[in-house]
Every structure is written in C-alpha cells, then in structure tokens.
Design a protein around this motif. Structure first.
Motif, PDB file in Angstrom:
ATOM      1  N   ALA A  29      -9.998 -52.563 -67.363  1.00 46.29           N
ATOM      2  CA  ALA A  29      -9.528 -51.402 -66.605  1.00 46.29           C
ATOM      3  C   ALA A  29      -9.957 -51.554 -65.152  1.00 46.29           C
ATOM      4  CB  ALA A  29     -10.087 -50.119 -67.200  1.00 46.29           C
ATOM      5  N   GLY A  30      -9.186 -50.917 -64.268  1.00 42.97           N
ATOM      6  CA  GLY A  30      -9.511 -50.979 -62.854  1.00 42.97           C
ATOM      7  C   GLY A  30      -8.685 -50.004 -62.040  1.00 42.97           C
ATOM      8  N   PHE A  31      -8.838 -50.111 -60.733  1.00 46.68           N
ATOM      9  CA  PHE A  31      -8.095 -49.264 -59.810  1.00 46.68           C
ATOM     10  C   PHE A  31      -7.255 -50.126 -58.874  1.00 46.68           C
ATOM     11  CE2 PHE A  31     -11.869 -46.279 -60.218  1.00 46.68           C
ATOM     12  CZ  PHE A  31     -11.204 -45.394 -61.032  1.00 46.68           C
ATOM     13  N   VAL A  32      -6.028 -49.676 -58.627  1.00 43.53           N
ATOM     14  CA  VAL A  32      -5.233 -50.219 -57.533  1.00 43.53           C
ATOM     15  C   VAL A  32      -5.629 -49.368 -56.323  1.00 43.53           C
ATOM     16  CG1 VAL A  32      -2.907 -50.503 -56.596  1.00 43.53           C
ATOM     17  CG2 VAL A  32      -3.365 -51.040 -59.004  1.00 43.53           C
ATOM     18  N   VAL A  33      -6.470 -49.951 -55.470  1.00 46.54           N
ATOM     19  CA  VAL A  33      -6.998 -49.230 -54.314  1.00 46.54           C
ATOM     20  C   VAL A  33      -6.047 -49.442 -53.139  1.00 46.54           C
ATOM     21  CG1 VAL A  33      -8.947 -49.027 -52.712  1.00 46.54           C
ATOM     22  CG2 VAL A  33      -9.373 -49.557 -55.132  1.00 46.54           C
ATOM     23  N   PHE A  34      -5.716 -48.328 -52.473  1.00 42.81           N
ATOM     24  CA  PHE A  34      -4.885 -48.437 -51.274  1.00 42.81           C
ATOM     25  C   PHE A  34      -5.476 -47.593 -50.167  1.00 42.81           C
ATOM     26  CE2 PHE A  34      -3.164 -44.550 -53.032  1.00 42.81           C
ATOM     27  CZ  PHE A  34      -2.686 -43.814 -51.949  1.00 42.81           C
ATOM     28  N   ARG A  35      -5.044 -47.905 -48.954  1.00 42.46           N
ATOM     29  CA  ARG A  35      -5.455 -47.124 -47.779  1.00 42.46           C
ATOM     30  C   ARG A  35      -4.251 -46.944 -46.882  1.00 42.46           C
ATOM     31  NH1 ARG A  35      -9.038 -51.439 -44.173  1.00 42.46           N
ATOM     32  NH2 ARG A  35      -7.286 -52.800 -43.609  1.00 42.46           N
ATOM     33  N   ARG A  36      -4.353 -45.926 -46.031  1.00 45.40           N
ATOM     34  CA  ARG A  36      -3.330 -45.684 -45.020  1.00 45.40           C
ATOM     35  C   ARG A  36      -3.973 -46.036 -43.681  1.00 45.40           C
ATOM     36  NH1 ARG A  36       0.150 -41.551 -47.694  1.00 45.40           N
ATOM     37  NH2 ARG A  36      -1.025 -40.946 -49.526  1.00 45.40           N
ATOM     38  N   LEU A  37      -3.418 -47.046 -43.021  1.00 39.03           N
ATOM     39  CA  LEU A  37      -3.979 -47.491 -41.754  1.00 39.03           C
ATOM     40  C   LEU A  37      -2.838 -47.761 -40.788  1.00 39.03           C
ATOM     41  CD1 LEU A  37      -6.872 -48.092 -40.663  1.00 39.03           C
ATOM     42  CD2 LEU A  37      -6.411 -50.489 -41.142  1.00 39.03           C
ATOM     43  N   CYS A  38      -2.879 -47.106 -39.637  1.00 43.33           N
ATOM     44  CA  CYS A  38      -1.841 -47.271 -38.606  1.00 43.33           C
ATOM     45  C   CYS A  38      -0.449 -47.023 -39.171  1.00 43.33           C
ATOM     46  CB  CYS A  38      -1.921 -48.667 -37.989  1.00 43.33           C
ATOM     47  SG  CYS A  38      -3.520 -49.039 -37.268  1.00 43.33           S
ATOM     48  N   GLY A  39      -0.320 -46.014 -40.015  1.00 49.06           N
ATOM     49  CA  GLY A  39       0.973 -45.642 -40.570  1.00 49.06           C
ATOM     50  C   GLY A  39       1.464 -46.535 -41.695  1.00 49.06           C
ATOM     51  N   GLU A  40       0.638 -47.492 -42.128  1.00 49.85           N
ATOM     52  CA  GLU A  40       1.040 -48.407 -43.195  1.00 49.85           C
ATOM     53  C   GLU A  40       0.187 -48.176 -44.444  1.00 49.85           C
ATOM     54  OE1 GLU A  40       1.808 -53.165 -43.986  1.00 49.85           O
ATOM     55  OE2 GLU A  40       0.249 -52.586 -42.585  1.00 49.85           O
ATOM     56  N   ILE A  41       0.822 -48.325 -45.588  1.00 55.30           N
ATOM     57  CA  ILE A  41       0.102 -48.286 -46.864  1.00 55.30           C
ATOM     58  C   ILE A  41      -0.285 -49.722 -47.193  1.00 55.30           C
ATOM     59  CG2 ILE A  41       0.302 -47.832 -49.335  1.00 55.30           C
ATOM     60  CD1 ILE A  41       2.345 -45.589 -48.485  1.00 55.30           C
ATOM     61  N   LYS A  91       5.944 -49.223 -58.740  1.00 59.61           N
ATOM     62  CA  LYS A  91       5.845 -47.878 -59.335  1.00 59.61           C
ATOM     63  C   LYS A  91       4.806 -47.030 -58.605  1.00 59.61           C
ATOM     64  CE  LYS A  91       7.312 -49.088 -64.010  1.00 59.61           C
ATOM     65  NZ  LYS A  91       6.860 -49.320 -65.383  1.00 59.61           N
ATOM     66  N   PHE A  92       3.628 -47.612 -58.349  1.00 59.70           N
ATOM     67  CA  PHE A  92       2.589 -46.864 -57.641  1.00 59.70           C
ATOM     68  C   PHE A  92       3.045 -46.531 -56.216  1.00 59.70           C
ATOM     69  CE2 PHE A  92      -1.220 -48.354 -60.409  1.00 59.70           C
ATOM     70  CZ  PHE A  92      -1.189 -47.177 -61.135  1.00 59.70           C
ATOM     71  N   HIS A  93       3.723 -47.454 -55.560  1.00 58.69           N
ATOM     72  CA  HIS A  93       4.190 -47.227 -54.195  1.00 58.69           C
ATOM     73  C   HIS A  93       5.186 -46.062 -54.161  1.00 58.69           C
ATOM     74  CE1 HIS A  93       4.261 -48.711 -50.065  1.00 58.69           C
ATOM     75  NE2 HIS A  93       5.531 -48.326 -50.032  1.00 58.69           N
ATOM     76  N   GLU A  94       6.067 -46.025 -55.148  1.00 56.69           N
ATOM     77  CA  GLU A  94       7.025 -44.910 -55.242  1.00 56.69           C
ATOM     78  C   GLU A  94       6.285 -43.577 -55.378  1.00 56.69           C
ATOM     79  OE1 GLU A  94       9.784 -45.688 -58.432  1.00 56.69           O
ATOM     80  OE2 GLU A  94      10.425 -47.572 -57.507  1.00 56.69           O
ATOM     81  N   LEU A  95       5.218 -43.548 -56.173  1.00 57.13           N
ATOM     82  CA  LEU A  95       4.411 -42.324 -56.327  1.00 57.13           C
ATOM     83  C   LEU A  95       3.813 -41.886 -54.993  1.00 57.13           C
ATOM     84  CD1 LEU A  95       2.240 -42.802 -59.548  1.00 57.13           C
ATOM     85  CD2 LEU A  95       3.861 -40.957 -59.105  1.00 57.13           C
ATOM     86  N   ILE A  96       3.247 -42.841 -54.252  1.00 55.98           N
ATOM     87  CA  ILE A  96       2.617 -42.527 -52.973  1.00 55.98           C
ATOM     88  C   ILE A  96       3.650 -41.955 -52.011  1.00 55.98           C
ATOM     89  CG2 ILE A  96       1.465 -43.504 -50.940  1.00 55.98           C
ATOM     90  CD1 ILE A  96       0.386 -45.730 -52.917  1.00 55.98           C
ATOM     91  N   VAL A  97       4.775 -42.626 -51.896  1.00 54.61           N
ATOM     92  CA  VAL A  97       5.823 -42.208 -50.965  1.00 54.61           C
ATOM     93  C   VAL A  97       6.395 -40.856 -51.359  1.00 54.61           C
ATOM     94  CG1 VAL A  97       8.113 -42.792 -50.074  1.00 54.61           C
ATOM     95  CG2 VAL A  97       6.360 -44.559 -50.265  1.00 54.61           C
ATOM     96  N   ALA A  98       6.604 -40.628 -52.657  1.00 54.88           N
ATOM     97  CA  ALA A  98       7.157 -39.354 -53.136  1.00 54.88           C
ATOM     98  C   ALA A  98       6.241 -38.191 -52.787  1.00 54.88           C
ATOM     99  CB  ALA A  98       7.380 -39.417 -54.647  1.00 54.88           C
ATOM    100  N   ARG A  99       4.938 -38.418 -52.823  1.00 53.05           N
ATOM    101  CA  ARG A  99       3.983 -37.344 -52.513  1.00 53.05           C
ATOM    102  C   ARG A  99       3.948 -37.018 -51.035  1.00 53.05           C
ATOM    103  NH1 ARG A  99      -0.310 -39.883 -56.472  1.00 53.05           N
ATOM    104  NH2 ARG A  99       0.558 -39.052 -58.377  1.00 53.05           N
ATOM    105  N   GLU A 100       4.357 -37.963 -50.199  1.00 48.99           N
ATOM    106  CA  GLU A 100       4.340 -37.728 -48.749  1.00 48.99           C
ATOM    107  C   GLU A 100       5.517 -36.888 -48.284  1.00 48.99           C
ATOM    108  OE1 GLU A 100       4.220 -41.682 -47.186  1.00 48.99           O
ATOM    109  OE2 GLU A 100       2.059 -41.814 -47.389  1.00 48.99           O
ATOM    110  N   LYS A 101       6.572 -36.838 -49.088  1.00 48.75           N
ATOM    111  CA  LYS A 101       7.768 -36.098 -48.688  1.00 48.75           C
ATOM    112  C   LYS A 101       7.497 -34.602 -48.806  1.00 48.75           C
ATOM    113  CE  LYS A 101      11.056 -39.661 -49.834  1.00 48.75           C
ATOM    114  NZ  LYS A 101      11.726 -40.276 -50.931  1.00 48.75           N
ATOM    115  N   PRO A 102       7.942 -33.835 -47.792  1.00 51.82           N
ATOM    116  CA  PRO A 102       7.768 -32.391 -47.877  1.00 51.82           C
ATOM    117  C   PRO A 102       8.540 -31.815 -49.067  1.00 51.82           C
ATOM    118  CG  PRO A 102       8.747 -33.049 -45.756  1.00 51.82           C
ATOM    119  CD  PRO A 102       8.589 -34.280 -46.598  1.00 51.82           C
TER     120      PRO A 102
END
Length: 142
Positions: free
Chosen positions: A5-17, A130-141
């Motif tokens: 088990a683990g985590f897919v760790v991401f960060r937002r830096l300079c407008g990029e995931i 799939k994870f990227h789609e989740l991140i982007v979907a949450r950013e939409k108003p």
C-alpha cells in the motif's frame, strides 16, 4: 500473494500538478510512488502512512489524504501475484521536499504525462489518469 500500500503524492506548484516518483535502489531500479508491503496485523491505510513516512519523510500532517477513492493495482512480480492499494495525497506545503530512505536513490516531481512515461507500467498510467481526473474535477466550481 504479496500485498502493498502507498500514496500517490502530488503537489500544486506554479499552477502545475506534479506527482512524486522515487527511484528504487534495488532490482530493476524502477520509479514508483512511496509504497511498501503490508506487515502482519497492519491494515492497508496504516501501511501506506508508515511507508510514505519511511520512504519520503511525509506523515499524515504533511498530506491531505483522499481516503474515499483508493485504486487497487493487480500485477505479477517474478510470476507471483501482487496487489497494491494507492490513495491520493496532496502535499500541504508544495515546497517541502521529500527525505529519501536507503530504499531509493533519486526523486522526481513530474507532470502527469512525464510521470506516466517515467513509471512506464500500463496499470500505473491508468491510475494516474484516474487520479488526475479526480484532482481536476474538484478544482472546477460547482
């Protein structure tokens, strides 16, 4: 059967995931997110927390963890079945660099396509999409 088990760790830096990948110091020197084998009596989520702390230096306070949408990968390692469960985790402070253990020799923060290319495995690439789609979907108003 091996389980990890683990985590897919991401960060937002300079407008990029950007996604964190670690280069293994053993075997095929593959790149992957922080993860590790589930110890006897340990649940998958606890393993993900422990391994991410050991391999990248991040603990639960450093991350915003999405506990509701884990993705399970099933694949073969040396002809043995292996299951790996990943949760998505955002780094609270995008400038907080990982602290590598002896299990890894390098780290990279990469955008989605570069992370998929670096890791190379098809199931990992599908998971990142799939994870990227989740991140982007949450950013939409809403």
């Amino acid at each position: 059967m091996k389980k990890a088990a683990g985590f897919v760790v991401f960060r937002r830096l300079c407008g990029e995931i950007q996604y964190l990948l670690l280069k293994a110091s053993y075997g095929s020197f593959h790149w992957s997110p922080p993860k590790g084998h589930v110890d006897p009596g340990e649940d998958d989520f606890t393993t993900a927390l422990r391994e991410t702390k050991e391999e990248a230096g991040y603990d639960e306070n450093d991350l915003i963890i999405d506990k509701n949408t884990p993705i399970t990968l099933n694949y073969q390692v040396k002809k043995e079945p292996k299951i790996v469960i990943y949760w998505l985790a955002e780094l609270r402070n995008p400038n907080q660099e990982p602290i590598l253990s002896e299990e890894h020799t390098e780290l990279k923060w990469l955008g989605k396509e570069a992370a998929k290319d670096c890791a190379g495995f098809k199931d990992y690439q599908v998971m990142i999409d799939k994870f990227h789609e989740l991140i982007v979907a949450r950013e939409k108003p809403q």
